[in-house]
Design a protein around this motif. Structure first.
Motif, PDB file in Angstrom:
ATOM      1  N   MET B 185       0.666  -1.168   0.048  1.00 64.27           N
ATOM      2  CA  MET B 185      -0.011  -0.043  -0.007  1.00 64.27           C
ATOM      3  C   MET B 185       0.819   1.251  -0.052  1.00 64.27           C
ATOM      4  O   MET B 185       1.351   2.044   0.983  1.00 64.27           O
ATOM      5  CB  MET B 185      -1.101   0.083   1.217  1.00 64.27           C
ATOM      6  N   THR B 186       1.338   1.603  -1.122  1.00 60.87           N
ATOM      7  CA  THR B 186       2.170   2.865  -1.006  1.00 60.87           C
ATOM      8  C   THR B 186       1.178   4.073  -1.163  1.00 60.87           C
ATOM      9  O   THR B 186      -0.135   3.896  -1.145  1.00 60.87           O
ATOM     10  CB  THR B 186       2.792   3.042  -2.493  1.00 60.87           C
ATOM     11  N   MET B 187       1.848   5.124  -0.802  1.00 58.65           N
ATOM     12  CA  MET B 187       1.122   6.558  -0.677  1.00 58.65           C
ATOM     13  C   MET B 187       0.074   6.747  -1.869  1.00 58.65           C
ATOM     14  O   MET B 187      -0.799   7.071  -1.701  1.00 58.65           O
ATOM     15  CB  MET B 187       1.943   7.721  -0.488  1.00 58.65           C
ATOM     16  N   MET B 188       0.720   6.457  -3.092  1.00 52.90           N
ATOM     17  CA  MET B 188      -0.163   6.650  -4.367  1.00 52.90           C
ATOM     18  C   MET B 188      -1.213   5.513  -4.816  1.00 52.90           C
ATOM     19  O   MET B 188      -1.503   5.506  -5.681  1.00 52.90           O
ATOM     20  CB  MET B 188       0.777   7.130  -5.668  1.00 52.90           C
ATOM     21  N   ARG B 189      -1.194   4.433  -3.580  1.00 51.96           N
ATOM     22  CA  ARG B 189      -2.326   3.595  -4.021  1.00 51.96           C
ATOM     23  C   ARG B 189      -3.336   3.741  -2.843  1.00 51.96           C
ATOM     24  O   ARG B 189      -4.122   2.813  -2.840  1.00 51.96           O
ATOM     25  CB  ARG B 189      -1.538   2.080  -3.731  1.00 51.96           C
ATOM     26  N   MET B 190      -3.119   4.784  -2.062  1.00 49.29           N
ATOM     27  CA  MET B 190      -3.838   4.891  -0.855  1.00 49.29           C
ATOM     28  C   MET B 190      -5.267   5.525  -1.497  1.00 49.29           C
ATOM     29  O   MET B 190      -5.335   6.476  -2.095  1.00 49.29           O
ATOM     30  CB  MET B 190      -3.389   5.636   0.109  1.00 49.29           C
ATOM     31  N   PRO B 191      -6.482   4.863  -0.735  1.00 52.51           N
ATOM     32  CA  PRO B 191      -7.679   5.446  -1.238  1.00 52.51           C
ATOM     33  C   PRO B 191      -7.975   6.658  -1.002  1.00 52.51           C
ATOM     34  O   PRO B 191      -7.247   7.186   0.075  1.00 52.51           O
ATOM     35  CB  PRO B 191      -8.935   4.683  -0.370  1.00 52.51           C
ATOM     36  N   LEU B 192      -8.670   7.585  -1.817  1.00 47.84           N
ATOM     37  CA  LEU B 192      -8.587   9.091  -1.490  1.00 47.84           C
ATOM     38  C   LEU B 192      -9.320   9.395  -0.034  1.00 47.84           C
ATOM     39  O   LEU B 192      -8.824  10.326   0.493  1.00 47.84           O
ATOM     40  CB  LEU B 192      -9.606   9.709  -2.768  1.00 47.84           C
ATOM     41  N   PHE B 193     -10.131   8.769   0.316  1.00 52.44           N
ATOM     42  CA  PHE B 193     -10.561   8.883   1.657  1.00 52.44           C
ATOM     43  C   PHE B 193      -9.457   9.004   2.809  1.00 52.44           C
ATOM     44  O   PHE B 193      -9.255   9.807   3.517  1.00 52.44           O
ATOM     45  CB  PHE B 193     -11.625   8.190   2.102  1.00 52.44           C
ATOM     46  N   SER B 194      -8.588   8.065   2.626  1.00 50.31           N
ATOM     47  CA  SER B 194      -7.456   7.874   3.444  1.00 50.31           C
ATOM     48  C   SER B 194      -6.412   9.157   3.367  1.00 50.31           C
ATOM     49  O   SER B 194      -5.974   9.786   4.153  1.00 50.31           O
ATOM     50  CB  SER B 194      -6.608   6.596   3.395  1.00 50.31           C
ATOM     51  N   TRP B 195      -6.130   9.527   1.837  1.00 50.59           N
ATOM     52  CA  TRP B 195      -5.596  10.567   1.538  1.00 50.59           C
ATOM     53  C   TRP B 195      -6.036  11.766   2.280  1.00 50.59           C
ATOM     54  O   TRP B 195      -5.335  12.736   2.886  1.00 50.59           O
ATOM     55  CB  TRP B 195      -5.499  10.986   0.037  1.00 50.59           C
ATOM     56  N   THR B 196      -7.222  12.071   2.079  1.00 51.12           N
ATOM     57  CA  THR B 196      -7.939  13.497   2.715  1.00 51.12           C
ATOM     58  C   THR B 196      -7.995  13.506   4.183  1.00 51.12           C
ATOM     59  O   THR B 196      -7.738  14.330   4.960  1.00 51.12           O
ATOM     60  CB  THR B 196      -9.480  13.541   2.220  1.00 51.12           C
ATOM     61  N   THR B 197      -8.100  12.089   4.698  1.00 47.69           N
ATOM     62  CA  THR B 197      -7.918  12.058   6.284  1.00 47.69           C
ATOM     63  C   THR B 197      -6.455  12.414   6.733  1.00 47.69           C
ATOM     64  O   THR B 197      -6.131  13.096   7.608  1.00 47.69           O
ATOM     65  CB  THR B 197      -8.233  10.529   6.734  1.00 47.69           C
ATOM     66  N   PHE B 198      -5.212  11.986   5.908  1.00 53.07           N
ATOM     67  CA  PHE B 198      -4.005  12.307   6.256  1.00 53.07           C
ATOM     68  C   PHE B 198      -3.769  13.933   5.871  1.00 53.07           C
ATOM     69  O   PHE B 198      -3.240  14.511   7.005  1.00 53.07           O
ATOM     70  CB  PHE B 198      -3.216  11.653   5.112  1.00 53.07           C
ATOM     71  N   ILE B 199      -4.295  14.504   4.783  1.00 56.41           N
ATOM     72  CA  ILE B 199      -4.276  15.903   4.658  1.00 56.41           C
ATOM     73  C   ILE B 199      -4.749  16.513   5.682  1.00 56.41           C
ATOM     74  O   ILE B 199      -4.589  17.829   6.194  1.00 56.41           O
ATOM     75  CB  ILE B 199      -4.582  16.089   3.209  1.00 56.41           C
ATOM     76  N   ALA B 200      -6.054  16.253   5.994  1.00 51.42           N
ATOM     77  CA  ALA B 200      -7.059  17.147   6.986  1.00 51.42           C
ATOM     78  C   ALA B 200      -6.047  17.099   8.490  1.00 51.42           C
ATOM     79  O   ALA B 200      -5.984  18.152   9.072  1.00 51.42           O
ATOM     80  CB  ALA B 200      -8.197  16.570   7.332  1.00 51.42           C
ATOM     81  N   SER B 201      -5.502  15.858   8.537  1.00 54.41           N
ATOM     82  CA  SER B 201      -4.531  15.781   9.879  1.00 54.41           C
ATOM     83  C   SER B 201      -3.397  16.766   9.983  1.00 54.41           C
ATOM     84  O   SER B 201      -3.279  17.290  11.101  1.00 54.41           O
ATOM     85  CB  SER B 201      -4.325  14.343  10.080  1.00 54.41           C
TER      86      SER B 201
END
Ligand code: HEM
Ligand SMILES: [Cu+2]
Lengths: 110, 621
Positions: B185-201
């Motif tokens: 699960m590389t960063m660029m395979r992460m589902p977008l919801f996990s990405w937005t969780t990350f960026i919101a954090s």
């Protein structure tokens, strides 16, 4: 056979890490010495009582360099696997710097 | 089928289980209960406001009570409803999506929840002790300094406590995403919801400190005789506004980015297509987050920053519309040519796109600094931010709740009722807020207790209030649906929506260790890859072995209660120094439990391989 392979690999690995640790130790000692020198310089110019316009920027620059040393040589930020923390710290510093700069500009000079 | 989920337990032990849990799935449920409670409370406050404004010169509530209502409505909805509900979604979905067994710091996760809840309770105690905060959710100084009674002390202390909780939640999610992704699960395979969780954090981590500082200064001014905001003593009232909005604008992106993430999951699933422009979506998210820090002064155009500062902030503000537009087009292209299924989460996604776009457009209008002198502090602003927050965040929350409901509770909510709910809420929302744009343009100011007769404001205000009743009816239907589903609907499979991401590869609800063997991720939409190229099941990335899990603990709750007690002591020590005793007791509880946690080893427990073997293959079947 598998085991043997493993153990030669292992000693090679150990050697490699030993070498690397030695290298690191050297760096740490050097930077530690430099940080002490920097601190002495900072105290020195304050005691020498030269113009503020000179003292303050110098101290700030020295401080920034020292923070860099801290991060990279003592907190191992240059080592592998630290890309994320490094990115985060720098983008944080960048955002904070811009924010503070903009804020001070528009509040006290604007 | 997991054995733990089917065990029947008494009420007391279930309660104890939730009070002490450190499991991200149960914490998600706690956040849901807490957030939904405050959502209802904030909704009631909003209904009272709208009833007051149903006709000119109304006398339904008093002026003072009206001020308390609008203040508590805003504060409650932002800090105690929207954020916790988003945290509920993040907690249930993100660890599963990245293939983790829990978050990085389960203890901190629980602590974050309890701090939020205690902070919210402290804030709301003010209703019963002589009046709630009444200076608006923005608490602008000097009004907030001179506001009488203890309302604003509750505001600063309550939000401080809740804010600590949010900050901890943010840091926890950051570490989780960085360190706990499954193999492959590389960063660029992460589902977008996990990405937005990350960026919101990231935004939480960088934005909340500004609020923390602002609230401390306010607390010191009000309770300890400091003068940070008192010009006659060399203070500066505008500093509060800066601090508040340096936090506040990133905060609105903390609210909207996770909602974007939800829609980026829902739309591909129900279009049967992968997300269009995945990498541009990630890029747009990061860019929005970055720009979000550089625009705070657009809330302060009328303060008198000068034309240069206003212009710079106006341009930066409008720049945000670009990445936002990229996202809108990506969603549209995802649906283009897809096999659409109009489930209720998809309806919310479809309703979101036009609604949010209107909100974005009014945002750009407001961002034009010269024009904002006309719009500022009118109902136009109210219409703008409700279009983005309700049409964006709240729609996203409901889409996400319905979508992941089976992962939380093992049942799919009744679809038919949810369709009704969507239409009631959607129509009610536009009825309520669309006409407010025009009310604002006609000059109706925000935060006024009454408006006068014969100014052409009567009809639109009346319609607006009717719309609010539609939304309330929709929400009541949704609550009815929850109860009905719990009693009548059948158990859902692990993958009721034909999903694409990892959370659908485990049963609903998942076993408490999530993945018996960590899954091997072979690309974006990992489950979909296995469905189309494999046997439809995730391949394990590790042999079956013992699983290490953290122990439950009551300490987070006790710590939070301690801090709440300390906060109450701090609020009242100005009246009577004896309250210091209460504060000290609170701090002793707080630091004492911290010390217990630090000094007592708690190494967790193992679930043994033999027990795992008994529990089936751990897939979604
Ligand atoms: C294209 C994007 C956006 C732009 C250009 C924009 C611009 C603005 C501007 C200029 C104001 C200040 C208006 C005034 O007070 O006179 C404002 C207010 C506000 N916006 Fe936005 N906005 C955008 C998106 C959002 C989003 C996504 C949210 C939240 C999810 C949001 C929430 C708010 C809130 C809560 C306020 C009012 C705060 C208050 O005064 O109480 N905005 N917006
Ligand atoms: Cu803003």
């Amino acid at each position: 056979m598998v085991d043997q392979n493993y153990s030669t690999n292992q000693t090679e690995k150990d050697l490699f890490y030993k070498e690397k640790k030695k290298e690191e130790m050297k760096h740490q000692v050097v930077t530690f010495a430099m940080m002490i020198i920097f601190t002495l310089i900072a105290f020195g110019i304050v005691m020498a009582d030269v113009s503020k316009m000179f003292t303050i920027p110098i101290i700030i620059v020295l401080a920034i360099v020292q923070v860099g040393f801290q991060f990279f040589y003592f907190m191992h930020m240059s080592n592998e696997g630290h890309t994320w923390p490094v990115t985060m710290i720098f983008s944080g510093i960048f955002a904070a710097f811009l924010t503070v700069l903009a804020l001070t500009t528009i509040v006290w000079w604007g | 089928m997991s054995a733990t989920a089917t065990k029947k337990a008494g009420f007391g032990s279930v309660l104890w289980d939730y009070l002490t849990t450190v499991d991200h799935k149960k914490i998600a449920i706690l956040y849901l209960i807490g957030g939904f409670f405050f959502f209802i409370l904030g909704g009631l406050e909003a209904m009272l406001v709208r009833i007051q404004l149903i006709q000119p010169d109304n006398n339904f509530v008093s002026a003072q009570f009206y001020n308390e209502l609008i203040t508590m409505h805003g504060t409650t909805m932002i800090f105690l409803a929207a954020m916790p509900l988003l945290l509920a979604l993040m907690n249930i979905a993100m660890p599963l999506q990245i293939g983790a067994r829990d978050v990085a710091f389960p203890f901190v996760n629980a602590l974050g929840f309890w701090l939020f809840l205690i902070g919210g309770i402290v804030l709301n105690i003010s209703w019963f002790t002589g009046g709630a905060p009444d200076a608006g959710w923005t608490a602008y100084t000097p009004l907030s300094i001179f506001s009488e009674g203890h309302g604003l002390d509750y505001y600063s202390i309550g939000l401080q406590i809740a804010g600590f909780g949010t900050l901890m939640g943010g840091i926890n999610f950051l570490v989780t995403v960085i360190t706990m992704r499954a193999p492959g699960m590389t960063m660029m395979r992460m589902p977008l919801f996990s990405w937005t969780t990350f960026i919101a954090s990231v935004l939480i981590l960088f934005a909340f400190p500004a609020l923390t500082v602002g609230l401390f200064l306010l607390t010191f001014d009000r309770l300890f005789g400091a003068n940070f905001f008192d010009p006659s003593m060399g203070g500066n009232v505008v500093i509060w506004e800066h601090l508040f909005w340096i936090f506040g604008h990133p905060e609105v992106y903390i609210l909207i980015l996770p909602a974007f993430g939800v829609f980026s999951e829902v739309i591909p699933t129900f279009s049967k297509k992968r997300l269009f422009g995945y990498s541009s979506m990630v890029f747009a998210t990061v860019l929005i987050a970055f720009l979000g820090f550089m625009v705070w002064a657009h809330h302060m155009f009328t303060v008198g920053l000068g034309p240069i500062a206003n212009s710079i902030f106006a341009i930066a503000t409008m720049a945000i519309a670009v990445p936002t537009g990229i996202k809108i087009f990506n969603w549209l292209f995802t649906m283009w040519g897809g096999t659409l299924r109009f489930t209720s989460p998809m309806l919310f996604a479809l309703g979101f796109i036009p609604s949010f776009t209107i909100g974005g457009m009014t945002g750009v209008m407001l961002g034009a600094a010269a024009a904002d002198f006309q719009y500022h502090d009118t109902y136009f602003v109210i219409a703008h931010f409700h279009y983005v927050i309700v049409g964006g965040t709240v729609f996203g929350i409901f889409a996400g709740l319905i979508y992941w409901w089976p992962k939380m509770f093992g049942k799919v909510l009744n679809e038919k009722m949810n369709h009704w709910f969507f239409w009631l809420f959607f129509i009610g929302f536009h009825l309520t807020f669309f006409l407010q744009h025009f009310l604002g343009l006609m000059g109706m100011p925000r935060r006024y207790w009454v408006f006068l007769e014969g100014q052409g404001l009567d009809l639109f205000n009346f319609i607006s209030t009717i719309g609010a009743f539609f939304m309330a009816a929709g929400t009541i239907l949704f609550m009815y649906n929850i109860v009905w589903t719990a009693m009548k609907e059948p158990k859902a499979s692990g993958d009721p929506w034909d999903g694409r991401t990892l959370e659908w590869a485990v049963s609903s609800p998942p076993p408490h260790y999530n993945f018996k063997q960590l899954p091997l991720v072979r690309g974006l939409d990992p489950l979909w890859i296995e469905k189309t190229e494999g046997n439809g099941k995730m391949q394990p990335a590790e042999p079956l072995g013992d699983i290490h899990m953290p122990n439950n603990t009551i300490i987070p709750l006790i710590m939070s209660i301690g801090l709440g007690i300390a906060g109450m002591g701090i609020i009242y020590q100005v009246d009577n120094p004896m309250w210091w005793i209460v504060a000290v007791i609170g701090f002793i509880i707080f630091f004492g439990s911290m010390a217990v946690r630090s000094l007592k080893d708690d190494l967790g427990h193992h679930i043994h391989k033999e027990d795992l073997e008994k529990e089936g293959d751990g897939s979604n079947g």
